[in-house]
Design an enzyme around this catalytic site. Structure first.
Site, PDB file in Angstrom:
ATOM      1  NE  ARG A  88      27.034  49.029 -96.606  1.00 21.20           N
ATOM      2  CZ  ARG A  88      25.795  48.579 -96.672  1.00 21.20           C
ATOM      3  NH1 ARG A  88      25.456  47.490 -96.016  1.00 21.20           N
ATOM      4  NH2 ARG A  88      24.889  49.215 -97.377  1.00 21.20           N
ATOM      5  N   GLY A  98      25.634  48.774-102.291  1.00 17.55           N
ATOM      6  CA  GLY A  98      25.229  47.370-102.289  1.00 17.55           C
ATOM      7  C   GLY A  98      25.842  46.496-103.365  1.00 17.55           C
ATOM      8  CE  LYS A 108      10.620  41.350-107.000  1.00 21.83           C
ATOM      9  NZ  LYS A 108      10.032  41.222-105.667  1.00 21.83           N
ATOM     10  N   GLY A 156      20.421  51.727-100.738  1.00 21.26           N
ATOM     11  CA  GLY A 156      19.113  52.326-100.492  1.00 21.26           C
ATOM     12  C   GLY A 156      19.225  53.805-100.154  1.00 21.26           C
TER      13      GLY A 156
HETATM   14  C1  3PG Z   1      21.899  48.109 -96.006  1.00 25.74           C
HETATM   15  O1  3PG Z   1      22.578  47.091 -96.056  1.00 25.74           O
HETATM   16  O2  3PG Z   1      21.172  48.449 -96.940  1.00 25.74           O
HETATM   17  C2  3PG Z   1      22.013  48.990 -94.796  1.00 25.74           C
HETATM   18  O3  3PG Z   1      22.960  48.499 -93.912  1.00 25.74           O
HETATM   19  C3  3PG Z   1      20.665  49.132 -94.153  1.00 25.74           C
HETATM   20  O4  3PG Z   1      20.199  47.882 -93.771  1.00 25.74           O
HETATM   21  P1  3PG Z   1      18.646  47.589 -93.818  1.00 25.74           P
HETATM   22  O5  3PG Z   1      18.233  47.675 -95.254  1.00 25.74           O
HETATM   23  O6  3PG Z   1      18.447  46.232 -93.208  1.00 25.74           O
HETATM   24  O7  3PG Z   1      17.970  48.677 -92.990  1.00 25.74           O
END
Ligand code: 3PG
Ligand code: MG
Length: 405
Positions: free
Chosen positions: A42, A360, A204, A384
């Protein structure tokens, strides 16, 4: 979708203060010697926007978060190691600045990183006024002629002060990373080249249920691995031993299977313990022994998934196929990732595919397993965020950039 205003639309930046929201939320390993960044993907992805603003003569102030601190400033959530890595990557110093204090003296082209913005509880407050107040204070740091550049794609699904509210305080522009990410995901949701295959893993079903529901009508095949495949296998009436099972999701899985598009593993690697030293066996999914847990998909599953992927023209992948962090359970993820790389290069049946890795864990898996990052068409920095985009949800950090002032 309205065209996003971009950095190119900005006029002369010389001497102007630019607040940039980046997503520098990277995994850290803490030891007595300090914190070590285990995957800097990132940070690397954030450098081009920062550098181009600095080269244009702006005074660049970066805002970012690390983890989810709940009690104000805490050393383990400090962005100090990130400032250092960013400086190394830019080959120019990046100073870390305290939150809530005046900025240090800056000259044109200087880059400062504000300490973890989540140390201020107003950043993540549900209360609009509290977030607005912080956004106002941040905007005030820029003096006159300040601008906001939103480049933290991984965090645009969060309605937070430095992501959302600040865009209403200052003229707001999309950074290059956000633009690229949105463009790529748009390609997937608007008329993807077919066949379109999605590979989903992770532990999950409950986390991914919504995305599966919204993707099924759009895709030609949905390949399911990772911990969540066991709830699907149970929905087919199979015993799953001690594998991860979400009983309350079995009915949903049964319904999803009716689409005829879900492809499940045919064999799995089972272990008698969740550890790299466990005894392991590869068994057909009909024969998972009692007392053993499935921790990876097996080689026949990889071959079956690879066959689907070979003819795919569009592939989206989110979530590892097994516990890839432990060597005995890494081959499923490696094999499927390699199949996606092969498709991207046109190796399968010669069809070149467009492939996207969604954020992620899967992006970390690509790097941890030593797969070539350029073997994929795009590796998203947002897990996400990219899933929510594909679900068709409104991403507050993008929507606010589309509002016309
Ligand atoms: C992540 O790592 O998914 C983003 O940086 C957002 O972080 P968060 O899920 O803690 O809001
Ligand atoms: Mg997250």
């Amino acid at each position: 979708m309205a065209r996003l205003r971009t950095i190119e639309d900005l006029g002369d930046l010389r001497g102007r203060r630019v607040l940039v929201r980046s997503d520098l939320n990277v995994p850290l390993e803490h030891s007595p010697d300090g914190a070590r960044i285990t995957d800097d993907g990132r940070i690397r992805a954030s450098v081009p926007t920062i550098t181009s603003l600095a080269e244009a003569g702006a005074l660049v102030v970066i805002m970012a978060h690390l983890g989810r601190p709940k009690n104000g400033p805490e050393d383990k959530y400090s962005l100090a190691p990130v400032a250092e890595r960013l400086g190394d990557l830019r080959a120019a110093p990046v100073r870390l600045a305290e939150l809530g204090k005046p900025l240090p003296n800056m000259a044109a082209g200087d880059v400062v990183l504000l300490e973890n913005i989540r140390f201020d509880p107003r950043e993540t407050s549900k209360n609009d006024d509290e977030r607005g107040e912080l956004a106002g204070e941040l905007a005030a740091l820029t003096g006159t002629q300040g601008v906001f550049v939103s480049d933290g794609f991984g965090v645009v699904h969060r309605k937070q002060a430095s992501v959302y509210d600040l865009a209403r305080e200052l003229p707001a522009y999309a950074g290059g990373l956000v633009l690229t990410e949105v463009e790529v995901l748009r390609k997937l949701t608007h008329d993807p080249e077919r066949p379109y295959a999605v590979v989903l893993g992770g532990s999950k079903v409950s986390d991914k249920l919504q995305v599966i529901e919204s993707l099924l009508p759009q895709v030609d095949s949905l390949l399911v691995g990772g911990g969540m495949c066991f709830t699907f296998l149970a929905a087919q009436g199979l015993g799953v031993g001690d594998s991860l099972l979400e009983e309350d999701q079995i009915n949903s899985c049964r319904r999803l299977l009716e689409s005829g598009k879900v492809v499940l593993p045919v064999d799995v690697v089972v272990a008698d313990d969740f550890s790299a030293e466990a005894n392991t066996r590869t068994v057909p999914v009909e024969k998972i022994p009692d007392g053993w847990k499935g921790l990876d998909i097996g080689p026949e599953s990889v071959a079956a998934f690879a066959q689907v992927l070979a003819s795919a023209k569009t592939v989206f992948w989110n979530g590892p196929m097994g516990v890839f962090e432990l060597a005995p359970f890494a081959e499923g993820t490696r094999g499927v990732a390699q199949a996606i790389v092969d498709t991207t290069a046109g190796k399968g049946d010669g069809t070149v595919g467009f492939s996207v890795v969604g954020g992620g864990d899967s992006a970390a898996a690509v790097r941890a397993l030593g797969l070539p990052e350029d073997g994929f068409s795009h590796i998203s920095t947002g897990g996400g965020a990219s899933l929510e985009y594909l679900e068709g949800k409104v991403l507050p950090g993008i929507a606010v950039l589309e509002e016309r002032k």
